[in-house]
Design a protein around this motif. Structure first.
Motif, PDB file in Angstrom:
ATOM      1  N   ALA A  45       0.828  -1.212   0.000  1.00 45.45           N
ATOM      2  CA  ALA A  45       0.000   0.000   0.000  1.00 45.45           C
ATOM      3  C   ALA A  45       0.861   1.261   0.000  1.00 45.45           C
ATOM      4  CB  ALA A  45      -0.920   0.007   1.221  1.00 45.45           C
ATOM      5  N   PHE A  46       2.060   1.179   0.540  1.00 38.16           N
ATOM      6  CA  PHE A  46       2.919   2.350   0.661  1.00 38.16           C
ATOM      7  C   PHE A  46       3.816   2.567  -0.555  1.00 38.16           C
ATOM      8  CE2 PHE A  46       1.545   1.146   4.783  1.00 38.16           C
ATOM      9  CZ  PHE A  46       1.205   2.351   5.361  1.00 38.16           C
ATOM     10  N   PHE A  47       3.793   1.621  -1.478  1.00 38.64           N
ATOM     11  CA  PHE A  47       4.573   1.724  -2.702  1.00 38.64           C
ATOM     12  C   PHE A  47       3.691   1.354  -3.898  1.00 38.64           C
ATOM     13  CE2 PHE A  47       7.506   1.046   0.755  1.00 38.64           C
ATOM     14  CZ  PHE A  47       8.457   2.030   0.529  1.00 38.64           C
ATOM     15  N   VAL A  66       4.091   8.349  14.840  1.00 37.33           N
ATOM     16  CA  VAL A  66       5.450   8.759  14.458  1.00 37.33           C
ATOM     17  C   VAL A  66       5.487   9.351  13.046  1.00 37.33           C
ATOM     18  CG1 VAL A  66       6.595   7.176  16.047  1.00 37.33           C
ATOM     19  CG2 VAL A  66       6.067   6.418  13.726  1.00 37.33           C
ATOM     20  N   ARG A  67       4.364   9.855  12.619  1.00 43.63           N
ATOM     21  CA  ARG A  67       4.250  10.410  11.264  1.00 43.63           C
ATOM     22  C   ARG A  67       5.275  11.515  11.009  1.00 43.63           C
ATOM     23  NH1 ARG A  67      -1.077  13.361   8.745  1.00 43.63           N
ATOM     24  NH2 ARG A  67      -0.109  13.897   6.766  1.00 43.63           N
ATOM     25  N   GLU A  68       5.449  12.416  11.963  1.00 41.85           N
ATOM     26  CA  GLU A  68       6.385  13.532  11.771  1.00 41.85           C
ATOM     27  C   GLU A  68       7.824  13.047  11.638  1.00 41.85           C
ATOM     28  OE1 GLU A  68       5.900  16.824  14.443  1.00 41.85           O
ATOM     29  OE2 GLU A  68       3.731  16.549  14.454  1.00 41.85           O
ATOM     30  N   GLN A  69       8.231  12.085  12.461  1.00 44.99           N
ATOM     31  CA  GLN A  69       9.589  11.546  12.358  1.00 44.99           C
ATOM     32  C   GLN A  69       9.792  10.854  11.016  1.00 44.99           C
ATOM     33  OE1 GLN A  69       7.533  11.150  15.036  1.00 44.99           O
ATOM     34  NE2 GLN A  69       8.705  10.787  16.898  1.00 44.99           N
ATOM     35  N   CYS A  70       8.786  10.138  10.568  1.00 45.35           N
ATOM     36  CA  CYS A  70       8.850   9.438   9.287  1.00 45.35           C
ATOM     37  C   CYS A  70       9.011  10.433   8.136  1.00 45.35           C
ATOM     38  CB  CYS A  70       7.569   8.619   9.120  1.00 45.35           C
ATOM     39  SG  CYS A  70       7.434   7.705   7.584  1.00 45.35           S
ATOM     40  N   LEU A  71       8.177  11.466   8.150  1.00 45.63           N
ATOM     41  CA  LEU A  71       8.261  12.489   7.111  1.00 45.63           C
ATOM     42  C   LEU A  71       9.622  13.170   7.131  1.00 45.63           C
ATOM     43  CD1 LEU A  71       7.078  14.225   4.869  1.00 45.63           C
ATOM     44  CD2 LEU A  71       6.059  15.674   6.661  1.00 45.63           C
ATOM     45  N   GLN A  72      10.104  13.507   8.308  1.00 44.47           N
ATOM     46  CA  GLN A  72      11.396  14.180   8.422  1.00 44.47           C
ATOM     47  C   GLN A  72      12.517  13.300   7.865  1.00 44.47           C
ATOM     48  OE1 GLN A  72      11.758  17.432   9.505  1.00 44.47           O
ATOM     49  NE2 GLN A  72      13.704  17.104   8.505  1.00 44.47           N
ATOM     50  N   TRP A  73      12.471  11.999   8.178  1.00 44.37           N
ATOM     51  CA  TRP A  73      13.494  11.076   7.680  1.00 44.37           C
ATOM     52  C   TRP A  73      13.459  11.031   6.151  1.00 44.37           C
ATOM     53  CZ3 TRP A  73      14.122   6.979   4.556  1.00 44.37           C
ATOM     54  CH2 TRP A  73      15.336   6.301   4.642  1.00 44.37           C
ATOM     55  N   ALA A  74      12.263  10.920   5.588  1.00 42.76           N
ATOM     56  CA  ALA A  74      12.131  10.840   4.127  1.00 42.76           C
ATOM     57  C   ALA A  74      12.628  12.112   3.451  1.00 42.76           C
ATOM     58  CB  ALA A  74      10.678  10.568   3.750  1.00 42.76           C
ATOM     59  N   VAL A  75      12.322  13.258   4.010  1.00 42.89           N
ATOM     60  CA  VAL A  75      12.764  14.532   3.439  1.00 42.89           C
ATOM     61  C   VAL A  75      14.280  14.662   3.561  1.00 42.89           C
ATOM     62  CG1 VAL A  75      12.673  17.038   3.745  1.00 42.89           C
ATOM     63  CG2 VAL A  75      10.562  15.703   3.762  1.00 42.89           C
ATOM     64  N   ASP A  76      14.806  14.348   4.731  1.00 45.16           N
ATOM     65  CA  ASP A  76      16.258  14.447   4.953  1.00 45.16           C
ATOM     66  C   ASP A  76      17.062  13.526   4.047  1.00 45.16           C
ATOM     67  OD1 ASP A  76      15.766  16.323   6.908  1.00 45.16           O
ATOM     68  OD2 ASP A  76      16.154  14.944   8.585  1.00 45.16           O
ATOM     69  N   HIS A  77      16.484  12.389   3.677  1.00 45.44           N
ATOM     70  CA  HIS A  77      17.191  11.391   2.871  1.00 45.44           C
ATOM     71  C   HIS A  77      16.741  11.369   1.413  1.00 45.44           C
ATOM     72  CE1 HIS A  77      18.018  10.106   6.970  1.00 45.44           C
ATOM     73  NE2 HIS A  77      19.137   9.644   6.465  1.00 45.44           N
ATOM     74  N   ASP A  78      15.984  12.379   1.007  1.00 46.12           N
ATOM     75  CA  ASP A  78      15.494  12.472  -0.375  1.00 46.12           C
ATOM     76  C   ASP A  78      14.884  11.164  -0.864  1.00 46.12           C
ATOM     77  OD1 ASP A  78      16.138  15.181  -0.830  1.00 46.12           O
ATOM     78  OD2 ASP A  78      18.232  14.649  -1.167  1.00 46.12           O
ATOM     79  N   ARG A  80      12.696   8.833  -2.647  1.00 49.39           N
ATOM     80  CA  ARG A  80      12.011   9.096  -3.908  1.00 49.39           C
ATOM     81  C   ARG A  80      10.850   8.155  -4.197  1.00 49.39           C
ATOM     82  NH1 ARG A  80      15.098  12.943  -6.750  1.00 49.39           N
ATOM     83  NH2 ARG A  80      17.146  13.112  -5.814  1.00 49.39           N
ATOM     84  N   PHE A  81      10.652   7.182  -3.366  1.00 48.47           N
ATOM     85  CA  PHE A  81       9.588   6.215  -3.631  1.00 48.47           C
ATOM     86  C   PHE A  81       8.720   6.034  -2.399  1.00 48.47           C
ATOM     87  CE2 PHE A  81      13.207   5.097  -6.287  1.00 48.47           C
ATOM     88  CZ  PHE A  81      12.630   5.160  -7.538  1.00 48.47           C
ATOM     89  N   GLY A  82       7.460   5.824  -2.630  1.00 49.83           N
ATOM     90  CA  GLY A  82       6.554   5.457  -1.562  1.00 49.83           C
ATOM     91  C   GLY A  82       5.948   6.619  -0.800  1.00 49.83           C
ATOM     92  N   ILE A  83       5.046   6.233   0.093  1.00 45.70           N
ATOM     93  CA  ILE A  83       4.374   7.171   0.985  1.00 45.70           C
ATOM     94  C   ILE A  83       5.129   7.159   2.298  1.00 45.70           C
ATOM     95  CG2 ILE A  83       2.203   7.746   2.141  1.00 45.70           C
ATOM     96  CD1 ILE A  83       2.139   7.841  -0.975  1.00 45.70           C
ATOM     97  N   TRP A  84       5.583   8.314   2.716  1.00 47.52           N
ATOM     98  CA  TRP A  84       6.325   8.475   3.967  1.00 47.52           C
ATOM     99  C   TRP A  84       5.717   9.650   4.710  1.00 47.52           C
ATOM    100  CZ3 TRP A  84      10.653   5.553   5.442  1.00 47.52           C
ATOM    101  CH2 TRP A  84      11.125   4.656   4.475  1.00 47.52           C
ATOM    102  N   GLY A  85       5.365   9.450   5.959  1.00 43.00           N
ATOM    103  CA  GLY A  85       4.799  10.537   6.743  1.00 43.00           C
ATOM    104  C   GLY A  85       3.516  11.083   6.157  1.00 43.00           C
TER     105      GLY A  85
END
Length: 104
Positions: A45-47, A66-78, A80-85
């Motif tokens: 579902a996330f990809f 932990v949505r905010e931590q997830c989003l922050q990790w995805a943004v910090d690490h660029d 490019r795939f999937g739903i994060w945060g």
């Protein structure tokens, strides 16, 4: 065999115990991942395929503590795939641009 070379004496015991020491140093605390609701659901579902629905993944994210931590990790690490945060790759790019302009 590959070996990690480090001249630091303080960490020599770690190198002996783990020959891969230094190759995969975590750059942040990832303990939040253990609390992530996505870890308890179908990862498909996330990809979604291109053009596929992100609705189910975003519903899970909306309830996740932990949505905010997830989003922050995805943004910090660029990521490019999937739903994060709760955001798709396109939404994360827009969020990152707005944040760099001071709009978020």
């Amino acid at each position: 065999m590959w070996r990690v070379v480090d001249d630091s004496a303080d960490e020599s015991a770690d190198r002996v115990a783990n020959p891969l020491w230094g190759l995969f140093k975590p750059d942040a605390d990832l303990s939040w991942q253990h609390e992530a609701l996505c870890a308890q659901t179908d990862p498909e579902a996330f990809f979604p395929d291109k053009g596929g629905s992100t609705r189910e993944a975003k519903k899970v994210c909306a309830r996740c503590e932990v949505r905010e931590q997830c989003l922050q990790w995805a943004v910090d690490h660029d990521e490019r795939f999937g739903i994060w945060g709760g955001m798709s790759e396109r939404e994360r790019r827009r969020y990152k641009k707005e944040r760099s302009r001071g709009q978020v």
